[in-house]
Write a protein that holds these residues in place. Structure first.
Motif, PDB file in Angstrom:
ATOM      1  N   GLY A  16     109.973  46.972 -19.535  1.00  0.00           N
ATOM      2  CA  GLY A  16     109.641  45.693 -19.372  1.00  0.00           C
ATOM      3  C   GLY A  16     110.374  45.011 -18.050  1.00  0.00           C
ATOM      4  N   SER A  17     109.972  43.746 -18.078  1.00  0.00           N
ATOM      5  CA  SER A  17     110.604  42.846 -16.960  1.00  0.00           C
ATOM      6  C   SER A  17     111.073  41.702 -17.295  1.00  0.00           C
ATOM      7  N   LEU A  18     112.178  41.251 -16.542  1.00  0.00           N
ATOM      8  CA  LEU A  18     112.669  39.774 -16.666  1.00  0.00           C
ATOM      9  C   LEU A  18     113.019  39.247 -15.211  1.00  0.00           C
ATOM     10  N   ARG A  19     112.973  37.951 -15.139  1.00  0.00           N
ATOM     11  CA  ARG A  19     113.380  37.213 -13.879  1.00  0.00           C
ATOM     12  C   ARG A  19     114.609  36.248 -14.193  1.00  0.00           C
ATOM     13  N   LEU A  20     115.620  36.837 -13.856  1.00  0.00           N
ATOM     14  CA  LEU A  20     116.505  35.483 -13.779  1.00  0.00           C
ATOM     15  C   LEU A  20     116.908  34.671 -12.853  1.00  0.00           C
ATOM     16  N   SER A  21     117.103  33.399 -13.228  1.00  0.00           N
ATOM     17  CA  SER A  21     117.288  32.357 -12.251  1.00  0.00           C
ATOM     18  C   SER A  21     118.858  31.936 -12.186  1.00  0.00           C
ATOM     19  N   CYS A  22     119.184  31.295 -11.102  1.00  0.00           N
ATOM     20  CA  CYS A  22     120.581  30.805 -11.130  1.00  0.00           C
ATOM     21  C   CYS A  22     120.459  29.592 -10.215  1.00  0.00           C
ATOM     22  N   ALA A  23     120.572  28.489 -10.894  1.00  0.00           N
ATOM     23  CA  ALA A  23     120.509  27.030 -10.158  1.00  0.00           C
ATOM     24  C   ALA A  23     121.788  26.429  -9.915  1.00  0.00           C
ATOM     25  N   ALA A  24     121.794  26.279  -8.510  1.00  0.00           N
ATOM     26  CA  ALA A  24     123.174  25.657  -7.974  1.00  0.00           C
ATOM     27  C   ALA A  24     122.894  24.113  -7.841  1.00  0.00           C
ATOM     28  N   SER A  25     124.281  23.514  -7.967  1.00  0.00           N
ATOM     29  CA  SER A  25     124.380  22.291  -7.545  1.00  0.00           C
ATOM     30  C   SER A  25     125.642  22.028  -7.071  1.00  0.00           C
ATOM     31  N   GLY A  26     126.249  21.127  -6.265  1.00  0.00           N
ATOM     32  CA  GLY A  26     127.277  20.623  -5.404  1.00  0.00           C
ATOM     33  C   GLY A  26     126.899  20.721  -3.992  1.00  0.00           C
ATOM     34  N   ARG A  27     127.789  21.623  -3.280  1.00  0.00           N
ATOM     35  CA  ARG A  27     127.717  21.572  -1.944  1.00  0.00           C
ATOM     36  C   ARG A  27     126.440  22.340  -1.527  1.00  0.00           C
ATOM     37  N   PRO A  28     125.891  22.200  -0.400  1.00  0.00           N
ATOM     38  CA  PRO A  28     124.633  22.739   0.284  1.00  0.00           C
ATOM     39  C   PRO A  28     124.645  24.288  -0.109  1.00  0.00           C
ATOM     40  N   PHE A  29     123.648  24.765  -0.743  1.00  0.00           N
ATOM     41  CA  PHE A  29     123.271  25.898  -1.496  1.00  0.00           C
ATOM     42  C   PHE A  29     123.338  27.112  -0.259  1.00  0.00           C
ATOM     43  N   ASN A  30     122.786  26.757   0.843  1.00  0.00           N
ATOM     44  CA  ASN A  30     122.717  27.772   1.975  1.00  0.00           C
ATOM     45  C   ASN A  30     123.949  27.952   2.744  1.00  0.00           C
ATOM     46  N   ASN A  31     125.013  27.363   2.207  1.00  0.00           N
ATOM     47  CA  ASN A  31     126.567  27.719   2.689  1.00  0.00           C
ATOM     48  C   ASN A  31     127.284  29.030   1.934  1.00  0.00           C
ATOM     49  N   TYR A  32     126.336  29.407   0.956  1.00  0.00           N
ATOM     50  CA  TYR A  32     127.014  30.405   0.153  1.00  0.00           C
ATOM     51  C   TYR A  32     126.344  31.778   0.166  1.00  0.00           C
ATOM     52  N   GLY A  33     127.200  32.821   0.179  1.00  0.00           N
ATOM     53  CA  GLY A  33     126.377  34.114  -0.202  1.00  0.00           C
ATOM     54  C   GLY A  33     126.291  34.173  -1.698  1.00  0.00           C
ATOM     55  N   MET A  34     125.556  34.753  -2.182  1.00  0.00           N
ATOM     56  CA  MET A  34     125.278  34.689  -3.694  1.00  0.00           C
ATOM     57  C   MET A  34     125.027  36.376  -4.336  1.00  0.00           C
ATOM     58  N   GLY A  35     125.581  36.567  -5.291  1.00  0.00           N
ATOM     59  CA  GLY A  35     125.246  37.828  -5.945  1.00  0.00           C
ATOM     60  C   GLY A  35     125.230  37.756  -7.347  1.00  0.00           C
ATOM     61  N   TRP A  36     124.837  38.967  -7.842  1.00  0.00           N
ATOM     62  CA  TRP A  36     124.476  39.028  -9.514  1.00  0.00           C
ATOM     63  C   TRP A  36     125.466  40.264  -9.873  1.00  0.00           C
ATOM     64  N   PHE A  37     126.093  39.803 -11.022  1.00  0.00           N
ATOM     65  CA  PHE A  37     127.027  40.894 -11.730  1.00  0.00           C
ATOM     66  C   PHE A  37     126.621  41.120 -13.225  1.00  0.00           C
ATOM     67  N   ARG A  38     127.006  42.110 -13.840  1.00  0.00           N
ATOM     68  CA  ARG A  38     126.804  42.194 -15.288  1.00  0.00           C
ATOM     69  C   ARG A  38     127.922  42.667 -15.918  1.00  0.00           C
TER      70      ARG A  38
END
Length: 124
Positions: A16-38
């Motif tokens: 099957g499939s899933l789509r995870l989301s990560c909503a950010a708030s605070g400083r401008p989002f495009n200033n950040y590198g993003m990653g997923w870990f488990r």
């Protein structure tokens, strides 16, 4: 400072499939590198995928290559992890991470901020 909130986890059958989301708030989002870990029970947190601030560059762990897709929408301050062909060994708590010092977040030490995690369970 940025706050991260993951969503989209759940129980899914093998393949099957899933789509995870990560909503950010605070400083401008495009200033950040993003990653997923488990992190599975009894195991260390491991790298899954990362994306540059622009979204142009993406990187994956070997087990994620070809099955998972990381993306981001800077206008919505949200990063995503699309997971397909899920396997029982993908069962873990999935964490979103951000860095304002590293362009690419490929290790836990590069992350400055973490979400609370979302559980993904893949049944056989």
């Amino acid at each position: 400072q940025v706050q991260l909130v993951e969503s989209g986890g759940g129980l899914v059958q093998t393949g099957g499939s899933l789509r995870l989301s990560c909503a950010a708030s605070g400083r401008p989002f495009n200033n950040y590198g993003m990653g997923w870990f488990r992190q599975a029970p009894g195991q260390e947190r491991e790298y899954v995928a990362s994306i540059s601030w622009s979204g142009i560059n993406t990187y994956y762990a070997d087990f994620a290559e070809g099955r998972f897709t990381i993306s981001r929408d800077n206008a919505k301050n949200t990063a995503y992890l699309q997971m397909n062909s899920l396997k029982p060994e993908d069962t873990a708590v999935y964490y979103c991470a951000a860095s304002d010092t590293a362009a690419i977040v490929t290790t836990t030490t590069r992350a400055n901020y973490w979400g609370q995690g979302t559980q993904v369970t893949v049944s056989s």
